[in-house]
Design a protein around this motif. Sequence first.
Motif, mmCIF file in Angstrom:
data_model
loop_
_atom_site.group_PDB
_atom_site.id
_atom_site.type_symbol
_atom_site.label_atom_id
_atom_site.label_comp_id
_atom_site.label_asym_id
_atom_site.label_seq_id
_atom_site.Cartn_x
_atom_site.Cartn_y
_atom_site.Cartn_z
ATOM 1 N N UNK A 138 -3.373 0.938 -9.238
ATOM 2 C CA UNK A 138 -3.758 -0.148 -8.348
ATOM 3 C C UNK A 138 -4.113 -1.390 -9.154
ATOM 4 N N UNK A 139 -3.445 -2.484 -8.864
ATOM 5 C CA UNK A 139 -3.647 -3.723 -9.613
ATOM 6 C C UNK A 139 -2.777 -4.815 -8.995
ATOM 7 N N UNK A 140 -2.989 -6.024 -9.457
ATOM 8 C CA UNK A 140 -2.044 -7.108 -9.178
ATOM 9 C C UNK A 140 -1.043 -7.124 -10.327
ATOM 10 N N UNK A 141 0.210 -7.109 -9.978
ATOM 11 C CA UNK A 141 1.283 -7.051 -10.967
ATOM 12 C C UNK A 141 1.930 -8.436 -11.100
ATOM 13 N N UNK A 142 2.202 -8.801 -12.353
ATOM 14 C CA UNK A 142 2.780 -10.108 -12.651
ATOM 15 C C UNK A 142 4.027 -9.952 -13.520
ATOM 16 N N UNK A 173 0.850 -1.191 0.000
ATOM 17 C CA UNK A 173 0.000 0.000 0.000
ATOM 18 C C UNK A 173 0.884 1.240 0.000
ATOM 19 N N UNK A 174 0.587 2.160 -0.896
ATOM 20 C CA UNK A 174 1.372 3.380 -0.995
ATOM 21 C C UNK A 174 0.437 4.535 -1.296
ATOM 22 N N UNK A 175 0.802 5.716 -0.829
ATOM 23 C CA UNK A 175 -0.010 6.899 -1.093
ATOM 24 C C UNK A 175 0.234 7.408 -2.512
ATOM 25 N N UNK A 176 -0.728 8.101 -3.069
ATOM 26 C CA UNK A 176 -0.510 8.705 -4.391
ATOM 27 C C UNK A 176 0.755 9.562 -4.391
ATOM 28 N N UNK A 177 1.518 9.429 -5.474
ATOM 29 C CA UNK A 177 2.781 10.132 -5.570
ATOM 30 C C UNK A 177 3.960 9.354 -5.019
ATOM 31 N N UNK A 206 -0.488 -4.209 -5.657
ATOM 32 C CA UNK A 206 -0.084 -2.816 -5.470
ATOM 33 C C UNK A 206 -1.361 -2.004 -5.294
ATOM 34 N N UNK A 207 -1.453 -1.307 -4.190
ATOM 35 C CA UNK A 207 -2.614 -0.477 -3.911
ATOM 36 C C UNK A 207 -2.148 0.946 -3.670
ATOM 37 N N UNK A 208 -2.683 1.858 -4.463
ATOM 38 C CA UNK A 208 -2.331 3.270 -4.345
ATOM 39 C C UNK A 208 -3.552 4.008 -3.816
ATOM 40 N N UNK A 241 6.322 5.711 -4.239
ATOM 41 C CA UNK A 241 7.104 4.807 -5.082
ATOM 42 C C UNK A 241 7.120 3.407 -4.483
ATOM 43 N N UNK A 242 7.275 2.444 -5.363
ATOM 44 C CA UNK A 242 7.472 1.058 -4.963
ATOM 45 C C UNK A 242 8.415 0.409 -5.958
ATOM 46 N N UNK A 243 9.119 -0.606 -5.513
ATOM 47 C CA UNK A 243 9.922 -1.406 -6.422
ATOM 48 C C UNK A 243 9.521 -2.864 -6.289
ATOM 49 N N UNK A 244 9.086 -3.413 -7.392
ATOM 50 C CA UNK A 244 8.747 -4.831 -7.424
ATOM 51 C C UNK A 244 9.957 -5.629 -7.896
ATOM 52 N N UNK A 245 10.098 -6.820 -7.331
ATOM 53 C CA UNK A 245 11.182 -7.716 -7.724
ATOM 54 C C UNK A 245 10.600 -9.016 -8.244
ATOM 55 N N UNK A 246 11.302 -9.585 -9.200
ATOM 56 C CA UNK A 246 10.899 -10.883 -9.734
ATOM 57 C C UNK A 246 12.165 -11.728 -9.886
ATOM 58 N N UNK A 247 12.287 -12.722 -9.020
ATOM 59 C CA UNK A 247 13.439 -13.612 -9.063
ATOM 60 C C UNK A 247 13.088 -14.846 -9.870
#
Length: 120
Positions: free
Chosen positions: A90-94, A11-15, A116-118, A17-23
Amino acid sequence: QVQLVESGGGLVQPGGSLRLSCEANGIDFRFNAMDWYRQAPGKERELVAGAVRDGIGNLADSVKGRFSVSRDNTKNTEYLQMSSLKPEDTAVYYCHTWIHTATGNRHDYWGQGTQVTVSS
């Protein structure tokens, strides 16, 4: 056995940042391209970033200038850096990759998805 393991959603506020990782496990990551999709509730899955093997691939118009992709081949990991996030992100990221077998068949592999929820 090929396996993609995602992390980094939240969960993140508008504006923010997030970093997604995919191993990626079970494949030689150096020779595999990877791309990123997302799926919001009630919507079709959409391509966010079409990655190339050794660089930053094409980004969807909706995320250009805000998202970027990078990879660390030593860690078999690709990253989706997301900045200036909006509620519509906001979505599920794959993450997704594929291999071609010696017989010419293609096998697709997907991460488990990370939410990811904004929202304020």
